[in-house]
Design an enzyme around this catalytic site. Structure first.
Site, short mmCIF file in Angstrom:
data_model
loop_
_atom_site.label_atom_id
_atom_site.label_comp_id
_atom_site.label_asym_id
_atom_site.label_seq_id
_atom_site.Cartn_x
_atom_site.Cartn_y
_atom_site.Cartn_z
N HIS A 23 2.94 5.38 -7.30
CA HIS A 23 1.77 5.97 -6.64
C HIS A 23 2.11 7.23 -5.85
O HIS A 23 1.23 8.03 -5.58
CB HIS A 23 1.18 4.98 -5.64
N ASN A 76 0.94 4.34 1.09
CA ASN A 76 0.85 5.47 2.02
C ASN A 76 1.99 6.46 1.73
O ASN A 76 3.15 6.06 1.57
CB ASN A 76 0.97 4.98 3.46
N GLU A 79 -4.35 2.88 -10.27
CA GLU A 79 -3.85 1.50 -10.33
C GLU A 79 -3.36 1.09 -11.71
O GLU A 79 -2.35 0.41 -11.84
CB GLU A 79 -4.92 0.54 -9.82
N MET A 129 0.83 -1.20 0.00
CA MET A 129 0.00 0.00 0.00
C MET A 129 0.87 1.25 0.00
O MET A 129 1.84 1.35 0.73
CB MET A 129 -0.92 -0.05 1.23
N HIS A 144 5.86 -0.12 -8.24
CA HIS A 144 4.43 0.21 -8.32
C HIS A 144 4.04 1.20 -7.21
O HIS A 144 3.48 2.27 -7.49
CB HIS A 144 3.64 -1.10 -8.18
N GLU A 145 4.37 0.87 -5.97
CA GLU A 145 3.96 1.73 -4.85
C GLU A 145 4.67 3.09 -4.93
O GLU A 145 4.11 4.11 -4.54
CB GLU A 145 4.26 1.06 -3.51
#
Ligand code: ZN
Length: 886
Positions: free
Chosen positions: A345, A309, A364, A307, A341-342
């Site tokens: 983000h 954050n 995503e 995730m 990937h994270e």
């Protein structure tokens, strides 16, 4: 977020220095939330700043909190409504932000179903800026929703210890504090917490102050965050170790792991530092926080791996730490990809956030696309761009049924938000972005992305904002194509018919629709797409065109043609038998991506009944023995998937013989054991070859597996290395009761959380029903921890009906082992390998017990099962005939 993709039944188808100066916004205009943005909250107020202080009691699994929300009220209001889930409100009052005027006591009413708390005022609240002070309490969960606990063995002592983490996406920030818990309500956050004095506490920003609290406790205060969405807040505390280094851009990169595992984060740390600089450059916007940590959580989820954050990525252990004892080559690549990937983000999702969950694919799909691009930049020797075909096929496996949905879909409920994290959002999103980048050209595309980030940073955006930015960068017709592929569901079918005369090829093209369960309807009334084509083989340069209905093109020469050259187009191509025959002959000379793409495409068309199987099997067989390792691995996986369809021993033996003839020499060349300095892709290929031959019952491989496994009885490290899970899988699948008990003993003895999770899961791999049943029973004893539902899903790979019936019989208990966000798709995963017609009725019975917004995954499971029941017999017949003709 990095979601866990469902198991495919058939293989056909990743304490810092002082805070840098931080911009606080504003990109989102002030004022009430506009009606154009979906919201489940009244639009009378907006948060500006949260001050949250929590005191967790890890032993009792509860916490207390105090919160002050600075907010703006835009109209005379009788109440303020925020989100809250499983929180108890002790008191609430409203104070004018100026400090002048009297406090107003508010009465809190919880609406559990709406996950809201309404704070009613004794007299109307006048427009203005206020501070909402709330005292409350909540619970610490054992699954990854809100504030949650993970229990795991301390790697140094083997003693069970507990750490706390948070998971707020999609809508679980409201389990931590009353919040305007929707992505468009961006605000700044200041978090503090009381934690054990000997623990490390971590959040999005560095600690600015730590004060002893007595009784073995300390009070830690984190720096204020930039303006961000509530789902991006993070808090963790435990007996952690942190390794850190400064990235080239000055940002401090850190990997936080359970004490004793710190060095296992070295690979991720080095990758992170390089990736930070790469993303700064690509996005044209420097990472805005002073530090970026990635925190390893020793556990797992049925829903997600990691995730994003902001400044504090959370990743489950096995997707972050390299444990040399057990981490496989493919897992190491996954660790890289997950982190890439994270980290993507941190810009796409965190700095710029979608208005509402309708556009979750913007986060995503984009992060999935970017992770592949970044991996290719740093590790071209892994050939990550070849995986784009796998992604396309994952998406099409869902998108070819009536139960699919458009990439951009209207979402209202929490349940619908959770379900939106699927292969359409991720894999189709990635596929469409790859296609559009190819269409726009990489440089123009990047110019558009940079403009989009610059225009919306610290704010929100929707899909069309991205298209408009790329259009303005120089691709005027992009939106038409983009809308076709994002606003409507499904897959275009391009029919290609080449005829040759007088040394000239005329290529007739027409667009239909590919479907697995509305074939006739799709043929009669296909949806319409503008399809970008890259036609290769007709000359030195590919011919680029956009197919709008039908077209006829003329080329000189009569050689083979590929309509989806480079394989970035999101469509299927139905070639004539003569064209397929030419492609078969040309196969050894084709580019690796086209070799994989053509085989996958034709196999899927054959499975769905659009063409016979033989030409597809011919193409698969035509992949040369010296193919690129990733291509070779792909081919072996296809044979493995076809093997699963067969029932007769004779046909299986014939297919095994075909596989051995084609691919055993490659395994013999690689050898059974990894060589120093070999490429990761070769380690992967060896693993795939061993696993596949083991599955097919190859005597040499089974003998090797048993001999190696037997050494574990006297030396638990005997199998350490990148092939450990490969050998263990073969043994576990064919386990005897004695093998099974050894696996169980090893799972209880190891001090490594990664090994424990692996051994536990393997208990469920046994094909023997008695042992599989023992694994299911063990999952519910509590001895396998709170995330033991992974044993149940492992059983489902080989014994789906057994796993499903067991889950229904112990529904409440099994569901308590699955995080809320993963529950709706859990059942779909359980039956992904079933070919039992009786399962349809069982699923229909289950669906009748579910609310409407939880039924889609069940409908999808039923549709896929019906399709297998139809296509497997056809494929079996085709394969039988093809094998018999060898
Ligand atoms: Zn993600």
């Amino acid at each position: 977020m990095r979601f866990i993709s469902a198991t495919a039944a058939l293989l056909l188808a990743g304490t810092a220095s002082a805070l840098a100066a931080q911009p606080a916004g504003p990109a989102t205009p002030e004022g009430p939330l506009p009606a154009s943005i979906t919201s489940n909250l009244p639009r009378n107020a907006r948060p500006l700043h949260y001050r949250i202080d929590v005191h967790p009691d890890a032993r009792k699994l509860t916490f207390t909190g105090t919160e002050s929300v600075t907010l703006k009220v835009y109209e005379p209001s009788s109440a303020l409504t925020l989100n809250a889930n499983e929180l108890s409100i002790a008191s609430a009052k409203l104070v004018p932000a100026s400090g002048k005027g009297t406090a107003m006591s508010l009465t809190a009413t919880i609406d559990a179903a709406a996950q809201q708390v309404r704070f009613a005022a004794p007299q109307p609240i006048a427009p203005g800026t206020y501070r909402l002070d709330v005292v409350y309490s909540g619970k610490i969960n054992t699954q990854a929703n809100g504030l949650f606990a993970l229990d795991y063995p301390d790697k140094r002592t083997g003693k069970t210890v507990r750490s706390l983490f948070t998971q707020f996406e999609a809508p679980d920030g409201r389990r931590f504090a009353p919040e305007f818990d929707e992505p468009a309500y961006k605000a700044t956050f200041e978090l503090s917490a009381v934690v054990p004095a000997d623990q490390m506490a971590v959040s999005n920003t560095p600690i600015v102050r730590s004060v002893p609290e007595g009784a073995g406790l300390k009070h830690v205060y984190f720096a204020q965050t930039p303006k961000m969405s509530s789902y991006l807040l993070f808090f963790g505390t435990g007996d952690f170790e942190r390794i850190a280094k400064r990235a080239p851009d000055g940002v401090e990169a850190g990997i936080i792991a359970p004490a004793g595992s710190g060095e296992e984060g070295r690979f991720a740390l080095d990758s992170m530092a390089d990736l930070l600089a790469y993303y700064d450059g690509y996005f044209g916007e420097k990472f805005p926080l002073s530090k970026l940590d990635n925190i390893a959580g020793p556990g797992q989820s049925q829903f997600f791996a990691a995730m994003e954050n902001w400044g504090a990525i959370f990743t489950f252990n096995r997707y972050l730490l390299v444990d040399p004892a057990i981490t496989s080559a493919v897992q190491k690549q996954t660790i890289y990809a997950d982190q890439a990937h994270e980290m993507a983000h941190q810009w796409f999702g965190d700095l710029v956030t979608m208005d509402w969950w309708d556009d979750i694919w913007l986060n995503e799909g984009f992060a999935s696309w970017m992770e592949t691009k970044a991996t290719d930049h740093f590790h071209p020797e892994w050939f990550p761009l070849l995986d784009r075909v796998d992604g396309r096929e994952r998406a099409m496996a869902l998108d070819s049924f009536k139960t699919t949905h458009p990439i951009v879909q209207h979402i209202r409920t929490v349940e619908e938000i959770d379900q939106a994290f699927d292969a359409i959002t991720y894999a189709k999103g990635e596929a469409i972005l790859s296609m559009l980048e190819g269409y726009a050209g990489a440089d123009t595309w990047q110019k558009g992305i940079r403009a989009y980030i610059a225009a919306h940073k610290y704010g929100n955006a929707k899909t069309d904002d991205l298209w408009h930015a790329v259009e303005a960068a120089g691709v005027p017709e992009l939106t038409t194509i983009a809308h076709d592929f994002t606003n409507q569901p499904g897959i275009p079918l391009v029919k290609a018919e080449a005829t040759c005369s007088n040394g000239q090829t005329t290529l007739a093209l027409s667009q239909g629709e590919f479907s697995q369960d509305r074939t006739e309807d799709a043929a009669a009334h296909p949806q319409h797409w503008h399809v970008p084509l890259v036609i290769e083989g007709a000359g030195p340069q590919p011919v680029r065109t956009v197919l709008d209905g039908s077209a006829s093109l003329t080329f000189s020469g009569c050689g083979p043609l590929i309509v989806n050259g480079g394989q970035l187009g999101y469509f299927r191509t139905l070639y004539t038998p003569a064209m397929l025959q030419q492609l078969r002959t040309a196969m050894p000379q084709l580019r690796p991506i086209d070799q994989i793409g053509l085989v996958r495409d034709t196999l899927s068309l054959a499975t769905a009944g659009y063409q016979p199987g033989a030409p597809a099997f011919d193409l698969l067989q035509a992949i040369p023995a010296n193919a690129n390792p990733v291509v070779a691995q792909n081919a072996v996986n296809r044979w493995s998937g076809l093997y699963d369809v067969l029932q007769s021993d004779a046909d299986r033996a014939a297919l095994e013989a075909t596989l051995r003839k084609l691919w055993l020499p490659r395994l013999e060349a690689l050898g059974f054991d990894p060589r120093p300095d070999e490429q990761l892709v070769d380690t992967n290929l060896r693993s795939t070859l061993i696993a596949t031959l083991g599955k097919m019952g190859d005597a040499t491989v089974l003998d090797q597996a048993r001999t190696r496994f037997a050494r574990l009885r006297t030396n638990p490290h005997a199998l350490d290395g990148p092939l450990k899970t490969t050998w263990l899988n073969i043994v576990a699948r064919n386990a005897t009761p004695a093998d099974w008990r050894l696996l169980q003993t090893l799972s209880q003895q190891t001090k490594s959380p990664a090994e424990r999770a692996t051994y536990q899961e393997l208990l469920g791999a046994a094909r023997d029903r008695t042992l599989a049943q023992m694994a299911l029973d063990y999952a519910l004893t509590g001895k396998a921890g709170t995330t033991s539902s992974s044993i149940v899903t492992k059983v489902a790979e080989g014994n789906p009906e057994l796993a499903y019936d067991f889950t229904i019989a112990h529904r409440a208990k099994v569901e308590s082992l699955v995080d809320d966000s993963g529950r709706s798709t859990f059942y779909r995963r359980l039956v992904g390998a079933s070919v039992d017609p009786a399962m349809i009725g069982k699923l229909e019975t289950l669906r009748a017990t579910l609310p409407a917004d939880q039924q889609r995954p069940i409908d999808q499971a039923i549709a896929a099962l019906k399709e297998r029941l139809q296509s497997y017999p056809r494929l079996r017949n085709d394969l039988h005939a093809w094998l018999a003709a060898r």
